[in-house]
Design an enzyme around this catalytic site. Sequence first.
Site, PDB file in Angstrom:
ATOM      1  CD1 TRP A 357       1.264  12.991  -6.204  1.00 15.94           C
ATOM      2  CD2 TRP A 357       2.142  14.043  -4.448  1.00 15.94           C
ATOM      3  NE1 TRP A 357       1.476  12.054  -5.223  1.00 15.94           N
ATOM      4  CE2 TRP A 357       2.009  12.655  -4.135  1.00 15.94           C
ATOM      5  CE3 TRP A 357       2.673  14.889  -3.485  1.00 15.94           C
ATOM      6  CZ2 TRP A 357       2.388  12.119  -2.909  1.00 15.94           C
ATOM      7  CZ3 TRP A 357       3.054  14.353  -2.250  1.00 15.94           C
ATOM      8  CH2 TRP A 357       2.911  12.990  -1.973  1.00 15.94           C
ATOM      9  CG  ASP A 358       5.624  11.578  -7.963  1.00 19.81           C
ATOM     10  OD1 ASP A 358       4.461  11.723  -7.544  1.00 19.81           O
ATOM     11  OD2 ASP A 358       6.080  10.497  -8.333  1.00 19.81           O
ATOM     12  CD  GLU A 488      -1.370   6.185  -4.666  1.00 19.34           C
ATOM     13  OE1 GLU A 488      -1.410   7.232  -5.336  1.00 19.34           O
ATOM     14  OE2 GLU A 488      -0.722   5.166  -5.013  1.00 19.34           O
ATOM     15  CE  LYS A 600       1.983   2.757  -3.547  1.00 19.95           C
ATOM     16  NZ  LYS A 600       1.168   3.177  -4.698  1.00 19.95           N
ATOM     17  CD  GLN A 601       3.204   7.555  -1.091  1.00 22.59           C
ATOM     18  OE1 GLN A 601       2.920   6.802  -1.999  1.00 22.59           O
ATOM     19  NE2 GLN A 601       3.556   8.811  -1.284  1.00 22.59           N
TER      20      GLN A 601
END
Length: 772
Positions: A357-358, A488, A600-601
């Site tokens: 999906w990046d 994640e 994580k992000q």
Amino acid sequence: MKNYIKADEWNIIEEGFDPHLNKISESIFSLGNGRMGQRANFEETYTGETLLGNYVAGVYYPDKTRVGWWKNGYPEYFAKVLNAANWVGIEVKLDDEILDLATAEVSDFKRLLNMHAGYLERTFTAKLKSGKTLKVKSTRFCSIADDEVGAIRYSITPLDFDGKLTLTPFIDGDVKNQDSNYDEKFWDKIADEISGTEAYIKLRTKKTAFEVCTGSNIELYKNAEKLDINPEAVRKEKFVGQTFSIEVKANEEITLVKIAANLSSENYPKESLLKETKSVIANASAKGFDTLLTEQTEAWASKWEESDIIIEGDVSAQQAIRFNIFQLFQTYTGKDDRLNIGPKGFTGEKYGGSTYWDTEAYCVPFYLATAPQEVSKNLLIYRHKQLGKAIENAAKLGFKDGAALYPMVTMNGEECHNEWEITFEEIHRNGAIAFAIFNYIRYTGDESYLSDFGLEVLIGIARFWKQRVNWSNDKQQYVMLGVTGPNEYENNINNNWYTNILATWCMKYATEAAGIVKTQQPEKYNSLLKSLNFDQKEFTDWADIIEKMYYPHDEKLGIFLQQDGYLDKEQTLVKDLPASERPINQKWSWDRILRSCFIKQADVLQGLYFFEEDYDLDTLKRNFDFYEPRTVHESSLSPCVHSILAAKLNDEARAYEFYLRTARLDLDDYNNDTEDGLHITSMAGTWMSVVEGFAGMRVRDGKLQFNPFLPGKWKSFSFTIGFRGTTLKINITESGISIKNNAAIDLEIGIRNQLYKLAGNTEIEVNNAALV
């Protein structure tokens, strides 16, 4: 964090040879042209630690999934872009001694990646165990002017001896992927041919039956004078080459020129592959190395004209942004809608080289502004072509009636990710694909894309979300259970705010898109809905979910909750983590990570980035100030989103801090993982941090808007973008902003919420005083 790359505006420079850094450098100095690519492996023998990598776009192998316990719905394979034939190899022998930098005494070592012209240069002096000393200079590139061609010029000068120099340029197809799940080799040899200075090998992938023909032609020179030497053919298993033996004297320069080509059955009939490769080699050899390099330089000059970002006053930042732009264009050129962008591009094998999906979330904005419109459109068409597979993926998990679940990882549209918490639960990837369609149309104004391709995809995605939610009698709202959000470090959670908000937005946008197509092309609209067996009641069902969706939030803190129960976790901040325990994904057990509050992000903040128009600055600030201190940024995709949001909040210090982290992520090996390959898709986030962050560029109501600020360390920065038929040059200085329109099209431009007329082929300047 490493800090061995020398600062330079246009070059990536490594001075001195450290074997412990070699795999990192092999990634950083990688080459590619959108059709093929290679890690910066040495041409000569190297018995030290290395990750050999040569890759051909679109050619993959379905490596059998390796998991401990099988679950229904698991994909049977993980698709991998293959390590293909090594065409750069040149064995060098002095008398009977092989040149090997792992055993030689190396001095004056320098590796230079010239980003302006697109080539890699390496020089060194080596003293062998016998005491013989020689000097080497190699230059190589993968041509973007002719994306089937690569070239090497390899020069050797004996410094203190006379003797026999033996050179064996070769093509080695007896290779395997380092990440092969069962140590399997994925290639079979079909044919080979050696004729004089030319050598060819044709390989076929097991199972998928892709064929790739790799060929080369060799020329030899002594002190710039061409030699006529009949080589000895060398043939081994999946290996072809020639041996040239030359008597040399001290200070005589011997130069080997190797012109090579990779052609695949994706672009040519299999039966004519060898013939076509010979033709490509003949044409490239006729041009010669110097002409090929001139064409390469000119082609890169054109790309830089369209996409360069110029930063005054900060060489480290300048080098970093150009490195990221350079690697993006080495990876994807947009010529072929069957190709996409792997997270590692052509620089390594991690993530299999597949599509994530990046692409939609991070790469599409970059290509929209820096390349012709067809480039970003081809990224969207790639997904449209795989809609049927997305519907099959959803059906495997029990969804029906045309619901589409795009894969987390894919090569051909079929899901091939083999971790349950990702494969089954990280379903927000569906929303990123819908958002990319919206983003493309918002930027280009090309609403015809909806009727031609987009609406069909949006309906499939909306159908999935409708079936994925369920009604909660307890809450009297719709909920979404058992998901993994962008963070994640949380798995199998309920009501991830980002996923829920994205799901309802997708249904809203699918409804809106249907209205646009119905108005503009009613016959096409009716035909499409008929072919999809679409019932108008589906719109009503979507509207009900949109109205009654549950979104977790905390009234006391005034924030959206990442998921149900997030505040039940012990709320420790990243600043209180000992440095010895980071990165936590390398130091902690997975159980401990899952029970922690660490992120994580960007997760909630990813949603606020996508849909910032729906939220005021106070809401954004509360959520940013809460979640950022809990974010460890152990995903390469994290710093750029935080940089853009910090810029919007006028938090210049954090905006710049996160920019540097995303920009130099690989150059400085922030996460200790650059040796696996570069983080190509997050490199687009570096561009976003400058253009959407510091320049504050947005598209609102079909008009470009800017809300710029200048980082304190910079004297100015400027960049070029394409927008709806125009090319604009934007320059931001301490005094204000100037925008030059290089086309004959008149525009209205917003600068800090004030509209300005920008006539064709004119320039406007707005100073900071006028912006107050």
